[in-house]
Write a protein that holds these residues in place. Structure first.
Motif, PDB file in Angstrom:
ATOM      1  N   PRO A 318      43.120  32.440  45.699  1.00  0.00           N
ATOM      2  CA  PRO A 318      42.982  33.720  46.415  1.00  0.00           C
ATOM      3  C   PRO A 318      42.891  33.553  47.917  1.00  0.00           C
ATOM      4  O   PRO A 318      43.326  34.445  48.671  1.00  0.00           O
ATOM      5  CB  PRO A 318      41.695  34.301  45.836  1.00  0.00           C
ATOM      6  CG  PRO A 318      41.595  33.673  44.480  1.00  0.00           C
ATOM      7  CD  PRO A 318      42.130  32.287  44.628  1.00  0.00           C
ATOM      8  N   ARG A 328      44.615  38.547  43.756  1.00  0.00           N
ATOM      9  CA  ARG A 328      43.172  38.601  43.500  1.00  0.00           C
ATOM     10  C   ARG A 328      42.877  39.281  42.164  1.00  0.00           C
ATOM     11  O   ARG A 328      42.027  38.829  41.399  1.00  0.00           O
ATOM     12  CB  ARG A 328      42.478  39.351  44.643  1.00  0.00           C
ATOM     13  CG  ARG A 328      42.438  38.582  45.949  1.00  0.00           C
ATOM     14  CD  ARG A 328      41.855  39.436  47.062  1.00  0.00           C
ATOM     15  NE  ARG A 328      40.495  39.860  46.755  1.00  0.00           N
ATOM     16  CZ  ARG A 328      39.386  39.151  47.039  1.00  0.00           C
ATOM     17  NH1 ARG A 328      39.507  37.978  47.636  1.00  0.00           N
ATOM     18  NH2 ARG A 328      38.194  39.620  46.759  1.00  0.00           N
ATOM     19  N   SER A 342      34.963  42.926  44.942  1.00  0.00           N
ATOM     20  CA  SER A 342      35.893  43.642  44.076  1.00  0.00           C
ATOM     21  C   SER A 342      35.265  44.914  43.549  1.00  0.00           C
ATOM     22  O   SER A 342      34.082  44.959  43.215  1.00  0.00           O
ATOM     23  CB  SER A 342      36.325  42.749  42.911  1.00  0.00           C
ATOM     24  OG  SER A 342      37.129  43.475  42.028  1.00  0.00           O
TER      25      SER A 342
END
Length: 837
Positions: A318, A328, A342
């Motif tokens: 990532p 991702r 996230s």
């Protein structure tokens, strides 16, 4: 369900430069999940797809609301149109024909992997004649639509031919078909499967996967129907015609089948999958069983392992892909973790460190090897690069004079690239030749892949064959059968997939009423016919000199048969004939030795000698019937026997007639006395014999008997026999002898009560009764007998009738002459005659 969410711009590294991006007003951007762009002199764009979770079916009365536009599943076409427009005119507020943020439109666009993406993006891109590359399932196009497609896959017809050749190679004539719900599947079912049928393939079922645009309850219902159809099928092979997401649906069906306890049938199938299918899955399928794919066969576009690709994969993380939001999200799904920032971060999931290794993932989650779809994308980029190189080389032969070439190449309209793409041919870094045909389709073959799964949820794709890209005959496929791993339940034995067991040699097929044409009953060949191959529709007869063996699967040579002297039956009949001949000769000797005795004189010596000689010859003529028939023996058999027996019967008729006339002549004033004598007897014998001889001459001159071989009367033998030539003449000759015999029997029967010292009339009556009985029995017996036994029946009749005459007429006289000579005196004759009077 499929949602088109990725717009990827890839810079050509050979001609990259930094170009400032102009700012323009930003409107509400399209809610595409992931976009990625990197500026350069030339760009190569892509609209790719990602599998999305299912949603409920929606309805509306007038028009979709703004909230419904976020449902990616139900507005696939509009999303692709919007993505295509953004590729042309920028990410912000879309103004047609105005390039917001860039100076050039893409040199080419790649779309896939499903057939829907290129079909809908062509609606926008074809207006600007932009080259479009397909790497997945080709869409069904209207013939009147002008498109600018270049397929990075071989022609579909080539794959269809390879599937057919694979089925014929393994003699899989009874299969099932499961297809995806798309327009190109309709074409496959209506056109391609019809060709399969003409080549002897028939289908136990043709069904579809559940429509992914349906509601979840409807999908479950349709899924159960599909599972039950597959579960009830007797076919061991199922063809799966689908796209990239089809394996996910297969896994769902198998999972539902396991939940319902009916997975054994689906795991026991040999799945044949098309090249458009790849191993994809939802995150929730991470731990689902993939054992049902063990032993499956699939077609794949020929690909090569790229140098450095594995190292490239190992370096991905990532941190190195910050601009790519998709990476991702993929990382979180693949490693079942979440990054702290996230939006999907959950308390029960581990934190993604970014140091996880892609190579540690099982193959069911992520394949580190280069798939055929990825290889097609790789070749598409190189095809554009080579086409651009050819185009610019032809325009700028002297680079030093081409000042400002970077500005010029950006302004070249994309349609000019088509000519060079159609004529491009180059070698990849692996040495593979890449070129296109006149239809813009890749000239390449297919690999035949065998899927081998393992308990740790990983799998291998093993190349076990290939389909020649040029050959269009049935020999265009190569299969290495020894390298194939079959599903476990077959124990590495080649699976059979037929409607019923093969009809082995010795049997033939008869179609079952109301069943597909490849379902049939196996029936044994009729008697006398054979079949030497499996699954034959007809049995055929052996050559005339051969016969079918008990298994009716081969022909064996027939043995030559005739009544020979080496045969036990022939030996017995020949011995009997010689014995009777010796007895007859002995009787004649006795009569000749005692020719002056009263009993010999009283029985007309000349007729007696003639009768004995004819009986002797009749016994000896039997020897002509034994042995291999020849050109001389055949005419002599029947004619000689008939003339000799006619003489014998006519002698008996003459003797009986003389006896009657002799007693009639004893009456006073009788005029018959002048007829009594040897002249009358000789005339009768000669006239009857000449008439029979005339019949025989006519027979021999018109249609004489000849040697023949009877191939059909006895199955296992070739009977060498004498063909009678004219059956009419044969029965005329026998009929005349029968007529004489009946007349003789009738006359003797009428004279049986006349006074006779030695009872000759009675003896003649009894002998003729034996004679007629034998020959009356001969006719039905002869007609019902076959082969050499027909000859044996005729010989037996000759011997039996002759022996009857010999013993019935001459045995009493010989008894008196040899054993009772005192009765053979004139005084005894006169005394007995007086007693009779």
């Amino acid at each position: 369900m499929i949602v088109f969410l990725v717009s990827v711009f890839v810079m050509l590294p050979q001609i990259v430069c930094e170009v400032p991006i102009a700012k323009c007003a930003i409107g509400n951007p399209l809610a595409i999940l992931h976009k990625y762009f990197q500026a350069g002199d030339l760009v190569f764009a892509g609209i790719l797809s990602q599998i999305y979770i299912f949603s409920d079916e929606i309805t509306f009365v007038k028009h979709p609301s703004q909230e419904l536009s976020d449902q990616h599943i139900h507005f696939t076409e509009s999303w692709i149109y919007r993505a295509s427009v953004e590729l042309l005119f920028g990410w912000g507020r879309i103004v047609p024909n105005y390039k917001c943020g860039r100076k050039s439109i893409p040199a080419a666009v790649i779309g896939g992997p499903t057939s829907v993406v290129p079909l809908h993006m062509a609606t926008i891109l074809c207006i600007y004649k932009i080259p479009q590359f397909l790497y997945g399932c080709p869409p069904v196009m209207n013939d009147n639509t002008q498109v600018f497609f270049h397929q990075m896959v071989p022609a579909e017809a080539h794959q269809h031919r390879g599937i057919l050749q694979l089925l014929l190679h393994f003699a899989w004539t009874w299969i099932g078909v499961v297809s995806h719900n798309e327009d190109n599947m309709e074409v496959f079912i209506d056109n391609v499967l019809a060709v399969f049928t003409r080549r002897g393939i028939c289908f136990d079922f043709i069904t579809r996967f559940p429509a992914t645009s349906s509601s979840i309850p409807k999908m479950v219902s349709e899924g159960f129907q599909t599972i039950n159809t597959i579960q009830r099928s007797t076919a061991n092979v199922a063809l799966v015609y689908g796209e990239i997401q089809t394996i996910m649906i297969l896994r769902m069906l198998n999972h539902v089948a396991e939940f319902e306890g009916i997975a054994a049938k689906t795991k026991g199938k040999v799945w044949i999958m098309t090249a458009q299918m790849e191993f994809t899955s939802f995150s929730l399928q991470r731990h689902w069983d993939i054992d049902f794919l063990h032993g499956a066969l699939s077609f794949a576009i020929h690909s090569e392992e790229l140098l450095g690709f594995q190292k490239f994969i190992q370096l991905r993380n990532p941190a190195s892909q910050k601009e790519d939001g998709f990476f991702r999200e993929f990382w979180e799904k693949a490693f079942d973790c979440s990054f702290p920032s996230s939006v999907t971060n959950q308390v029960d999931r581990e934190i993604c460190t970014g140091e996880e290794k892609l190579e540690t993932l099982p193959g069911s989650v992520f394949e580190t090897s280069l798939t055929s779809h990825s290889y097609s994308v790789y070749n598409a980029i190189y095809a554009v690069a080579h086409a651009l190189h050819s185009m610019y080389s032809s325009k700028f032969k002297n680079r030093a004079m081409a000042y400002g070439w970077r500005e010029k190449i950006r302004d070249n309209p994309p349609w000019q690239l088509h000519h060079y793409l159609r004529n491009i041919a180059f070698n990849t870094t692996t040495g593979k030749r890449i070129s296109f045909d006149e239809n813009g389709e890749l000239i390449a073959g297919y690999d035949l892949i065998n899927w081998v799964t393992f308990p740790n949820m990983s799998f291998l794709r093993v190349k076990v064959g290939k389909v020649d890209p040029v050959t269009s005959t049935d020999k265009g496929i190569t299969v290495h059968e020894d390298a194939i791993v079959w599903p476990s339940r077959f124990n590495q034995v080649l699976p059979l997939s037929v409607c019923n067991d093969n009809c082995h040699s010795g049997f033939f097929r008869r179609k079952k009423e109301g069943e597909p044409f490849c379902c049939y009953d196996c029936l044994p060949c009729p008697e006398g016919k054979i079949s030497t191959q499996d699954n034959t529709d007809n049995c055929f007869e052996c050559p005339e000199d051969q016969y079918s063996n008990p298994g009716q699967d081969s022909c064996a040579p027939k043995i030559i048969s005739f009544l020979s002297y080496g045969d036990p039956l022939g030996i017995g009949l020949a011995t009997s004939a010689l014995s009777f001949s010796f007895i007859t000769a002995s009787v004649m000797g006795i009569f000749m030795k005692n020719k002056d005795t009263p009993i010999v004189k009283a029985n007309n010596r000349n007729l007696t000698y003639a009768l004995l000689i004819s009986l002797l010859l009749s016994f000896l003529c039997v020897l002509i019937f034994i042995g291999q028939p020849g050109k001389i023996a055949c005419p002599l058999r029947q004619t000689g026997f008939s003339i000799i027996f006619t003489v014998a019967v006519s002698c008996i008729l003459a003797k009986t007639t003389i006896v009657i006339l002799a007693f009639m002549a004893t009456k006073p004033g009788s005029r018959v006395r002048k007829w009594v004598g040897n002249q009358l007897a000789s005339s009768m014998v000669l006239s009857c014999s000449l008439f029979q001889a005339t019949l025989c001459m006519v027979w021999l001159s018109t249609s004489p008997p000849f040697p023949d071989a009877d191939m059909h009367s006895i199955t296992k033998e070739i009977v060498l026999q004498c063909n009678e030539g004219s059956a009419l003449m044969f029965y005329c000759v026998l009929g005349f002898m029968g007529f004489l015999a009946i007349v003789s029997f009738t006359v003797a029967f009428l004279a049986r009560k006349l006074p006779d010292t030695f009872n000759e009339a009675k003896f003649i009556t009894f002998s003729m009764l034996v004679f007629c009985s034998v020959w009356l029995s001969f006719v039905p017996t002869y007609l019902s007998t076959k082969g050499k036994y027909m000859v044996a029946v005729e010989i037996f009749s000759i011997l039996a009738s002759g022996a009857g005459l010999l013993f019935c007429i001459f045995f009493p006289k010989c008894f008196i002459i040899v054993l009772r000579p005192e009765l053979n005196e004139r005084g005894q004759l006169i005394r007995r005659k007086e007693d009779n009077i």
